[in-house]
Design an enzyme around this catalytic site. Structure first.
Site, PDB file in Angstrom:
ATOM      1  N   ASN A  80      43.313  53.920  36.067  1.00 41.86           N
ATOM      2  CA  ASN A  80      42.761  52.591  35.762  1.00 41.86           C
ATOM      3  C   ASN A  80      41.528  52.698  34.874  1.00 41.86           C
ATOM      4  O   ASN A  80      41.320  51.868  33.991  1.00 41.86           O
ATOM      5  CB  ASN A  80      42.445  51.827  37.052  1.00 41.86           C
ATOM      6  CG  ASN A  80      43.696  51.242  37.669  1.00 41.86           C
ATOM      7  OD1 ASN A  80      44.210  50.226  37.208  1.00 41.86           O
ATOM      8  ND2 ASN A  80      44.219  51.920  38.683  1.00 41.86           N
TER       9      ASN A  80
ATOM     10  N   HIS B 173      43.156  46.204  43.862  1.00 45.20           N
ATOM     11  CA  HIS B 173      43.801  46.668  45.093  1.00 45.20           C
ATOM     12  C   HIS B 173      45.312  46.672  44.878  1.00 45.20           C
ATOM     13  O   HIS B 173      45.867  45.698  44.355  1.00 45.20           O
ATOM     14  CB  HIS B 173      43.427  45.743  46.255  1.00 45.20           C
ATOM     15  CG  HIS B 173      43.993  46.205  47.554  1.00 45.20           C
ATOM     16  ND1 HIS B 173      43.497  47.296  48.225  1.00 45.20           N
ATOM     17  CD2 HIS B 173      45.044  45.750  48.282  1.00 45.20           C
ATOM     18  CE1 HIS B 173      44.227  47.491  49.313  1.00 45.20           C
ATOM     19  NE2 HIS B 173      45.168  46.574  49.376  1.00 45.20           N
TER      20      HIS B 173
HETATM   21  C1  GRF Z   1      44.791  52.312  42.391  1.00 43.08           C
HETATM   22  O1  GRF Z   1      46.062  52.160  42.952  1.00 43.08           O
HETATM   23  C2  GRF Z   1      43.874  51.191  42.809  1.00 43.08           C
HETATM   24  O2  GRF Z   1      44.539  49.993  43.041  1.00 43.08           O
HETATM   25  C3  GRF Z   1      43.308  51.714  44.111  1.00 43.08           C
HETATM   26  O3  GRF Z   1      43.145  53.092  43.897  1.00 43.08           O
HETATM   27  C4  GRF Z   1      44.077  53.553  42.932  1.00 43.08           C
HETATM   28  C5  GRF Z   1      43.319  54.298  41.883  1.00 43.08           C
HETATM   29  O4  GRF Z   1      44.172  54.925  40.944  1.00 43.08           O
HETATM   30  N1  GRF Z   1      42.093  51.007  44.441  1.00 43.08           N
HETATM   31  P1  GRF Z   1      43.549  55.602  39.641  1.00 43.08           P
HETATM   32  O5  GRF Z   1      42.478  56.585  40.112  1.00 43.08           O
HETATM   33  O6  GRF Z   1      42.966  54.512  38.796  1.00 43.08           O
HETATM   34  O7  GRF Z   1      44.685  56.309  38.964  1.00 43.08           O
END
Ligand code: GRF
Length: 188
Positions: free
Chosen positions: A14, A109
């Site tokens: 993300n 989330h």
């Molecule tokens: C994501 O699924 C987000 O929704 C949750 O933690 C995960 C993080 O994934 N809060 P990344 O580290 O961004 O790949």
């Protein structure tokens, strides 16, 4: 132009989706800092590739959560951060951070809140047997995934495995989170 900081603890997909959206001009903001609480988190490598400054601090290297967050808030204020985006940040925000950045912290989330709060949202929804999966972007308050919902996106399950659902969820996150951040910084 707003200054954004991202908080992460792990993989950072993300983080990368947001960094890319800022670099391309889709989100009109500056990504001024990545805050990481795990020294070996892969997100640190991603930040290097994008030339984003990283502040690494472990809770266990501080006296307590208050000192930990005071140090972070100092770094954020130095860089005039306006918006904090949590992206896989595996710690709850304490009073120090919440008071310094009231209504300026958002989180993504991997479930349709208010269902399946906590660290295992995708797995919990899958085990429960839901037919509609989705993701939520919300403001962060002092509860667990309980702040005001900003936006959600969803899809219907067919016969996908847990792993396939996880991949779809992450793809949806990478599309929804930048879109929400763009709207917030543009004030629309
Ligand atoms: C994501 O699924 C987000 O929704 C949750 O933690 C995960 C993080 O994934 N809060 P990344 O580290 O961004 O790949």
């Amino acid at each position: 132009m707003k200054n954004i900081a991202i908080f992460a603890s792990g993989n950072g997909s993300n983080f990368e989706a947001i960094a890319k959206a800022i670099a391309s001009g889709y989100i009109p903001a500056k990504l001024v800092l990545l805050v990481v609480n795990k020294k070996d988190a892969y997100v640190i490598q991603r930040a290097k590739q994008y030339g984003i400054e990283t502040y690494i601090l472990s809770l266990k290297d501080c006296l307590n959560k208050i000192e930990y967050e005071q140090k972070i808030v100092y770094q954020l204020k130095e860089r005039k951060v306006d918006l904090i985006c949590l992206a896989g940040y595996m710690l709850y925000c304490g009073k120090t951070l919440l008071e310094a950045y009231s209504n300026q912290i958002i989180n993504i989330h991997p479930a349709l809140l208010p269902s399946f709060k906590g660290a295992h949202g995708i797995e919990d929804a899958y085990t429960y047997g839901v037919k509609v999966f989705g993701v939520t972007v919300h403001y962060v308050d002092d509860g667990i995934d309980s702040g005001k919902i900003i936006d959600q996106a969803a899809f219907h399950k067919n016969d996908e495995s847990l792993e396939e659902i996880e991949n779809k969820i992450h793809e949806l996150e990478h599309e929804l989170y930048p879109r929400v951040i763009k709207k917030l910084v543009e004030g629309v």
